[in-house]
Design an enzyme around this catalytic site. Structure first.
Site, short mmCIF file in Angstrom:
data_model
loop_
_atom_site.label_atom_id
_atom_site.label_comp_id
_atom_site.label_asym_id
_atom_site.label_seq_id
_atom_site.Cartn_x
_atom_site.Cartn_y
_atom_site.Cartn_z
N ARG A 58 30.20 12.64 77.30
CA ARG A 58 29.54 12.13 78.49
C ARG A 58 30.29 12.53 79.74
O ARG A 58 31.47 12.83 79.73
CB ARG A 58 29.44 10.60 78.43
CG ARG A 58 28.51 10.07 77.36
CD ARG A 58 28.44 8.56 77.37
NE ARG A 58 27.73 8.07 78.55
CZ ARG A 58 28.27 7.26 79.46
NH1 ARG A 58 29.53 6.91 79.35
NH2 ARG A 58 27.55 6.84 80.47
N LYS A 123 39.64 6.01 69.73
CA LYS A 123 38.31 6.58 69.60
C LYS A 123 38.19 7.42 68.33
O LYS A 123 38.98 8.34 68.10
CB LYS A 123 37.98 7.44 70.82
CG LYS A 123 36.58 8.03 70.81
CD LYS A 123 36.30 8.73 72.13
CE LYS A 123 34.95 9.45 72.12
NZ LYS A 123 34.66 10.07 73.43
N ARG A 256 41.27 -3.56 79.53
CA ARG A 256 42.66 -3.91 79.83
C ARG A 256 43.38 -4.22 78.53
O ARG A 256 42.93 -5.04 77.74
CB ARG A 256 42.71 -5.12 80.75
CG ARG A 256 44.12 -5.64 81.01
CD ARG A 256 44.11 -6.97 81.70
NE ARG A 256 43.57 -6.86 83.05
CZ ARG A 256 43.31 -7.92 83.81
NH1 ARG A 256 43.47 -9.14 83.34
NH2 ARG A 256 42.84 -7.76 85.04
#
Length: 260
Positions: A58, A123, A256
């Site tokens: 993206r 990820k 965070r």
């Protein structure tokens, strides 16, 4: 284990056997899928590459796609959705891929809104949907690109602290053909009822951002908020520091601290 169009085809269940194309190397499976779609490729057509030289994520980012280390897959979808409902394809692909990973590799993953799959705070999979609009304002087709890190490849320095693989998650030896087939089958199964939105319950359950402080990112703008839910259009519902609420339908978020 063999990774080819024929191997993927053998793993596909009856009733879910679309055309499958395999390439040793492509710039981008999404670009090839778009080319095939414009030539009339039917719903479900799948494009696989052993490696990508210009894999895309993206917001114009690149996707690390070394040979033999992942499943790099794009599908041509013709779900007949309105332009507004086309936004459902990306979260549906996240659910379909999470199910496929669970089935083929035995690893449970979370979803980082809107389109990434994570394991242990890193990820594991990226998803990119592209939907060219026709003259009537409806998508001509949707191309959904899915990249899963299977082997613990040598990630470049900028990714080594943020990316992971099925191998690193303890999956052992994963049959990439079986995984690709599972993704295709799960995606086709979900496409039949996207408008009913039933998959969103699992999407919410797999979310690794709800009930956490997030940073909303759009261009150069950064805003802190608290993620409280995901609505029926897959928008992220957030509470701002002043107590107001917003539904976020575009952009991206960061979190965070560590998350699972």
């Amino acid at each position: 284990m063999e990774f080819s169009a024929e191997a993927v085809w053998r793993h596909l269940p009856a009733g879910h056997k679309p055309p499958v194309y395999y390439y040793e190397e492509l710039g981008s499976t999404n670009i090839e899928a778009r080319r095939l779609a414009r030539e009339g490729a039917p719903h479900g057509t799948a494009v696989l590459a052993e490696r990508q030289t210009a894999g895309r994520g993206r917001l114009g980012r690149s996707f690390f796609s070394p040979g033999g280390a992942g499943v790099y897959l794009s599908m041509v979808l013709r779900p007949g959705l309105s332009a507004a409902d086309t936004a459902l394809v990306t979260p549906a692909a996240a659910v379909a891929t999470a199910r496929a990973i669970s089935r083929a590799a035995g690893v449970e993953v979370g979803v980082k809104w809107v389109n990434d799959l994570y394991y242990a705070g890193k990820k594991l999979c990226g998803i990119l949907a592209e939907a060219p609009l026709g003259a009537d304002g409806r998508p001509e087709f949707v191309v959904i690109g899915i990249g899963v890190n299977v082997l613990d490849a040598s990630f470049p320095p900028e990714l080594s602290g943020v990316a992971t693989s099925l191998e690193a998650a303890g999956a052992g030896e994963t049959d990439r053909a079986a995984l690709a087939a599972a993704i295709i089958a799960e995606m086709l199964a979900l496409c039949g009822g996207l408008g009913e939105r039933t998959f969103l319950a699992e999407y919410r359950a797999r979310s690794c951002v709800l009930d956490r402080t997030v940073t909303l990112v759009r261009g150069e703008e950064r805003r802190e908020a608290y993620a409280v839910g995901i609505d029926d259009d897959a928008r992220l519902l957030v509470r701002m520091p002043d107590g107001s609420s917003e539904a976020i339908g575009a952009g991206e978020i960061s979190l965070r601290g560590d998350f699972a």
